[in-house]
Design a protein around this motif. Structure first.
Motif, short mmCIF file in Angstrom:
data_model
loop_
_atom_site.label_atom_id
_atom_site.label_comp_id
_atom_site.label_asym_id
_atom_site.label_seq_id
_atom_site.Cartn_x
_atom_site.Cartn_y
_atom_site.Cartn_z
N LEU A 107 -6.32 2.80 9.69
CA LEU A 107 -5.82 4.06 10.24
C LEU A 107 -4.38 3.92 10.72
CD1 LEU A 107 -8.97 5.28 12.21
CD2 LEU A 107 -7.94 6.36 10.19
N LEU A 108 -4.09 2.78 11.34
CA LEU A 108 -2.71 2.55 11.79
C LEU A 108 -1.77 2.49 10.60
CD1 LEU A 108 -0.69 1.89 14.04
CD2 LEU A 108 -1.31 -0.54 13.75
N ASP A 109 -2.19 1.83 9.52
CA ASP A 109 -1.38 1.75 8.30
C ASP A 109 -1.14 3.15 7.73
OD1 ASP A 109 -0.04 0.69 6.10
OD2 ASP A 109 -1.89 0.40 4.96
N ALA A 110 -2.17 3.97 7.69
CA ALA A 110 -2.03 5.33 7.17
C ALA A 110 -1.15 6.19 8.08
CB ALA A 110 -3.42 5.97 7.01
N TRP A 111 -1.32 6.04 9.39
CA TRP A 111 -0.52 6.85 10.33
C TRP A 111 0.96 6.53 10.20
CZ3 TRP A 111 2.45 5.53 14.66
CH2 TRP A 111 2.83 6.61 15.45
N ILE A 112 1.29 5.26 10.00
CA ILE A 112 2.70 4.88 9.84
C ILE A 112 3.29 5.54 8.61
CG2 ILE A 112 4.21 2.92 9.34
CD1 ILE A 112 2.41 1.20 11.09
N ASN A 113 2.49 5.64 7.53
CA ASN A 113 3.00 6.22 6.28
C ASN A 113 3.01 7.74 6.30
OD1 ASN A 113 3.36 4.08 3.91
ND2 ASN A 113 1.71 3.37 5.26
N LEU A 114 2.13 8.37 7.09
CA LEU A 114 2.02 9.83 7.08
C LEU A 114 2.75 10.51 8.22
CD1 LEU A 114 -1.75 10.31 6.17
CD2 LEU A 114 0.23 10.60 4.68
N TYR A 115 3.21 9.76 9.21
CA TYR A 115 3.77 10.36 10.42
C TYR A 115 4.96 11.26 10.08
CZ TYR A 115 5.72 10.84 15.08
OH TYR A 115 6.21 11.34 16.27
N GLY A 116 4.85 12.54 10.50
CA GLY A 116 5.95 13.48 10.39
C GLY A 116 6.01 14.26 9.10
N GLU A 117 5.23 13.89 8.06
CA GLU A 117 5.36 14.59 6.79
C GLU A 117 4.01 14.80 6.10
OE1 GLU A 117 6.27 10.70 4.01
OE2 GLU A 117 7.92 12.00 4.60
N ALA A 118 2.93 14.72 6.81
CA ALA A 118 1.61 14.78 6.20
C ALA A 118 1.02 16.18 6.30
CB ALA A 118 0.68 13.78 6.85
N TRP A 141 -4.17 13.89 5.49
CA TRP A 141 -4.88 13.27 6.62
C TRP A 141 -6.37 13.14 6.33
CZ3 TRP A 141 -2.91 10.47 10.19
CH2 TRP A 141 -1.63 10.70 10.66
N ALA A 142 -6.93 14.14 5.66
CA ALA A 142 -8.35 14.08 5.31
C ALA A 142 -8.61 12.94 4.32
CB ALA A 142 -8.80 15.41 4.71
N SER A 143 -7.72 12.75 3.35
CA SER A 143 -7.88 11.65 2.39
C SER A 143 -7.78 10.30 3.09
CB SER A 143 -6.81 11.75 1.30
OG SER A 143 -6.94 12.97 0.59
N ALA A 144 -6.84 10.20 4.03
CA ALA A 144 -6.70 8.95 4.77
C ALA A 144 -7.93 8.66 5.62
CB ALA A 144 -5.45 9.00 5.64
N ALA A 145 -8.43 9.69 6.29
CA ALA A 145 -9.63 9.49 7.13
C ALA A 145 -10.83 9.11 6.28
CB ALA A 145 -9.92 10.77 7.92
N MET A 169 -6.36 8.28 -1.10
CA MET A 169 -5.27 8.04 -0.17
C MET A 169 -4.13 7.26 -0.83
SD MET A 169 -7.16 5.22 2.28
CE MET A 169 -5.83 5.23 3.48
N LEU A 170 -4.43 6.49 -1.87
CA LEU A 170 -3.37 5.77 -2.57
C LEU A 170 -2.43 6.71 -3.31
CD1 LEU A 170 -5.20 2.67 -4.10
CD2 LEU A 170 -3.35 2.65 -2.44
N VAL A 171 -2.95 7.86 -3.73
CA VAL A 171 -2.12 8.82 -4.49
C VAL A 171 -1.06 9.46 -3.59
CG1 VAL A 171 -2.17 10.95 -5.86
CG2 VAL A 171 -4.01 9.25 -6.09
N PHE A 172 -1.40 9.65 -2.31
CA PHE A 172 -0.51 10.40 -1.42
C PHE A 172 0.32 9.52 -0.49
CE2 PHE A 172 -4.21 13.19 -2.20
CZ PHE A 172 -3.55 14.21 -2.87
N MET A 173 0.00 8.25 -0.37
CA MET A 173 0.73 7.43 0.59
C MET A 173 0.78 5.99 0.12
SD MET A 173 -2.29 7.58 3.44
CE MET A 173 -2.73 9.22 2.90
#
Length: 375
Positions: free
Chosen positions: A26-37, A42-46, A69-73
């Motif tokens: 989740l931390l890895d996904a949040w770093i990649n999605l922060y500000g532009e998701a 977010w649903a794919s990451a979760a 989640m790999l497709v989007f981040m």
């Protein structure tokens, strides 16, 4: 990692490990999605991170849940952990190669798809695909390495058990040889001397005129005959013994066969029955045959299933033990075949035969056949 570090790591519960991996993902996904998701990202990451909770029971499903989640981040933790888990739980190399290709393809795709297929980006997309594919093979190889380490550890345990079994068989053979020699000495020397005493006492009984002398001779002759019967029984027991240090204690019979199968550690079925009233020696021989056969299955055919079938007809009775082909690789072990030799000797004491041969399906079968009324 030191011994203390390994001990501390093993104390961590499995749910704690999985929860830590989910939190890191989740931390890895949040770093990649922060500000532009978007909410869909977010649903794919979760979904992908939560799928790691399934990795021990459904490793392939957990891996597939990480693909969106790999497709989007540009994430690494969740897909790598899921790919490692699949590699550690399967031996299907084609499946692993397919998972690595899916991982690389999902990582290379750029949303929307038109951007990925545009002419100026095709070369860079191909280069990125090859690089990502090479990266994906790292957790696959590591998972296969862990699986191979587990196989080697299991095989080492099997080798150690086989060595202990071989040592026990050797001790049994030595003890059986000593008992056979003792039986011969008792038969050739002691029995001969007692027989002479009985003959001399019989002659004295016939020739003596004094009633008291005849009664004494009769008592000596009776005791000598009884002693001969006891000696013959003892010689039979010595020759029939299998060589264990506990052979002079009460020996197992068919009543303990079900317990033997339950404690064998092998998936085994028991079917059929034997004729009523068979001798204790026959019951002990059948028990030892099943025991040795299941030991050989555990040693030479890891993962195999076994079937123990008791049977009888008008002239013969016996037991047939058949196992399937092994499901795990086994280590070729040195063997002097003392176990099968001992079983054949036991079968001969019943005027029977023992056969042992491989099956067409890659398993093995052992059959003891003995006459219902030995000659």
């Amino acid at each position: 990692m030191t011994g203390t570090g390994q001990a501390l790591w093993r104390r961590v519960p499995l749910w704690g490990v999985d929860a830590s991996l989910v939190a890191l993902s989740l931390l890895d996904a949040w770093i990649n999605l922060y500000g532009e998701a978007s909410p869909f990202m977010w649903a794919s990451a979760a979904l992908g991170c939560a799928g790691l909770f399934l990795r021990r029971r459904l490793p392939l499903a957990a891996f597939l849940l990480t693909l969106p989640m790999l497709v989007f981040m540009d994430v690494a933790v969740a897909p790598m952990v899921a790919l490692y888990t699949v590699a550690a739980h399967t031996r299907n190399r084609l499946l692993l190669a397919g998972c690595a290709l899916l991982n690389a393809a999902a990582s290379t795709l750029v949303w929307p798809m038109s951007d990925t297929l545009s002419g100026e980006d095709r070369t860079w997309t191909l280069i990125q695909f090859v690089y990502t594919l090479a990266t994906a093979f790292a957790p696959v190889l590591f998972g296969q390495l862990v699986q191979a380490r587990q196989d080697v550890a299991r095989q080492l345990v099997e080798v150690e058990e086989a060595r202990e079994h071989e040592s026990a068989l050797y001790a049994q053979t030595v003890l059986a040889r000593e008992r056979a020699q003792l039986a011969r000495e008792m038969h050739d020397v002691v029995s001969h001397q007692v027989s002479l005493i009985a003959v001399q006492a019989g002659a004295l009984q016939v020739a003596a005129k004094d009633p008291q002398t005849r009664d004494g001779a009769r008592a000596i002759r009776t005791l000598s005959v009884n002693t001969l019967d006891e000696l013959r029984h003892m010689v039979t027991l010595l020759r029939a013994s299998g060589g264990r240090a506990t052979e002079l204690t009460p020996q197992p019979t068919l009543a303990e066969l079900q317990q033997l199968i339950a404690n064998s550690g092998i998936e085994t079925t028991l079917a059929g029955e034997l004729p009523p009233g068979i001798s204790t020696t026959a019951q002990r021989t059948i028990y030892r045959t099943v025991q040795e056969a299941l030991t050989n299955v555990r040693k030479h055919a890891p993962g195999a299933r076994a079937e123990v079938r008791l049977w009888h007809d008008t002239q013969h009775f016996g037991v047939t033990i058949t196992n399937t082909a092994p499901t795990r690789p086994s280590v070729p072990l040195p063997s002097a075949h003392h176990g099968l030799i001992g079983l054949r000797e036991r079968a001969e004491l019943l005027d029977g035969t023992l056969t042992a041969e491989p099956t067409r399906q890659g398993g093995f079968t052992i059959e003891l056949r003995a006459p219902t009324h030995p000659s």
